[in-house]
Design an enzyme around this catalytic site. Sequence first.
Site, PDB file in Angstrom:
ATOM      1  N   ASP A   1       0.779  -1.243  -0.083  1.00  0.00           N
ATOM      2  CA  ASP A   1       0.027   0.040  -0.044  1.00  0.00           C
ATOM      3  C   ASP A   1       0.736   1.341   0.091  1.00  0.00           C
ATOM      4  O   ASP A   1       0.845   2.207  -0.871  1.00  0.00           O
ATOM      5  CB  ASP A   1      -0.755   0.004   1.377  1.00  0.00           C
TER       6      ASP A   1
ATOM      7  N   ASP B   1      -9.472  -4.553   1.815  1.00  0.00           N
ATOM      8  CA  ASP B   1      -9.657  -3.823   3.192  1.00  0.00           C
ATOM      9  C   ASP B   1     -10.588  -4.800   4.085  1.00  0.00           C
ATOM     10  O   ASP B   1     -10.511  -4.517   5.132  1.00  0.00           O
ATOM     11  CB  ASP B   1      -9.853  -2.532   3.009  1.00  0.00           C
TER      12      ASP B   1
END
Length: 541
Positions: A355, A433
């Site tokens: 990320d 997520d």
Amino acid sequence: MGRRSPRLLSVSGLLLLFLHHQQIYAQEGILHVTGDGSPQPTHDYCILYNPLWTSLPSTLDNATSYGMENLTTRQLCSVSDVPPSGIKDKAVVVVLGNCTVIETARIAQNSGARILLIASKTGLIIPKGNRSTFKDMTIPVAFVRYSDITGMQQIVGSNILATLYTPPLPMFDYSLLVIFLIALFTVALGGYWSGVSEIEDLKSAANSRDRDSRGKEDNASLSPLSVVIFVVICCVMLVLLYFFYNWLVYIIIGVFCVASALSLFNCLAALVRKISFGQCRISCCNRILEVRLVFLAAFCIAMSVVWAVFRNEDRWIWILHDTLGIAFCLNFIKTLRLTNFKSCVLLLSLFLLYDVFFVFITPLITKSGESIMVEVAAGPLESDEKSDGNLVEVPAEPSAPREKLPVVIRVPRLDFSALTLCGMPFSLLGFGDIILPGLAVAYCRRFDIWTSSSYIYYVSCTVAYAVGMMITFIALVLMRNGQPALLYIVPCILLTSSVVAWSRKEMKKFWNGSNYQIMEPLDDGVNADNSGTAPEPSEVQ
């Protein structure tokens, strides 16, 4: 149908899990135009602008109006493209030619223009580009629909005054609460379902003296080495999507259709099988099939086909999209198993680094100055509206909507003032997520079963996920920009789970996981009362 789920979900996971960052969209604004009639006709149109490039007034009263100059029949890629009458103190409307947004903005500003509007034939998009080469740019740059420009004169006349402003957004939008509840429900239910599956595996092991006889058939496991390979493949695929988005996006859509139909079937079939009546069976191709499951499979396939056909109908398709997405996440969490906490730490940590790199580091190495993650999430740059000739010809009718990757939970923002002009804005949360933390929650639930610790690890890990999501949304509200959710969720989950294991003096067992699974015969299948707990396992190390 369900027996192929581990292989198919592993493939689909490689295609879908890599993109889990919340998408970052440009700020919506309003183009207010006034004509020369009596009384003066007015009309409002939606625009998109990059708030990192420029700021707009928050009210119409504080904004300045400029005469509009329509230059959509020529390129503005050199000073010679400026009309003889000039564009000083004008709101210039252009379509992109053989130059970038920044280059066009430089020419417009140096020629005295006060506003640059780029008419897009493919829908509203985000002004992008590396501003480091033009740091003194002060002219507002915004994208407007080409169809709005072509129909503007019929509504307000030929002499048009243009004004740009952006109404302030509410500090908190309740769609975030809906997304929070969806994410927490999916993670909690996926982890619990994984525990139920583990209990069934242990029952089967007790009866057959072979604890892997069923688990290997219906579930897939990720070892630490598999985790590393998984993350590497995700990185490669993200880079490939960055360069070949227009082709690969349809592969992703196709895989999502198949995987979501299979996932919805597995989720609903688990409920249908609990019903004691309606178990009519038929023989087909040397197999015995339940009629109700055949109809259920047809229903799930139909839902996937409906989504594929109407996937760009934002007004209502998001409900079906989210339903399929929740089913996909649930089935993935239940099916793909992490064997120990070591794998959990490795998986979540590597994706956290993934990320950070693709969101915060890649802008330093891309030509546009945008991150690879954001550009892939938002779709290909539509600044590619270029012509090989000297005249950019734009059709009067808009083209089909740009395809987007179906890897997010989407909930309409509850800001109804924005719906009238800019369509339906959405709050988004990536599947990753949900799935990545969900795999850790599922491992905690299975460890609870292995060690007869009730729901201690499962509940604490689920609460940690909820806290991480809340921190993410707080950061989202304060920073007014999309956030990488794993940046906040991963520390909460790993620290909480570690503290619980350490306080219970089970850190070694928790770290090694399946190395401490049950090796003894089980009586009557893991507690006859189905309480969800198993006898204390015997250590093999």
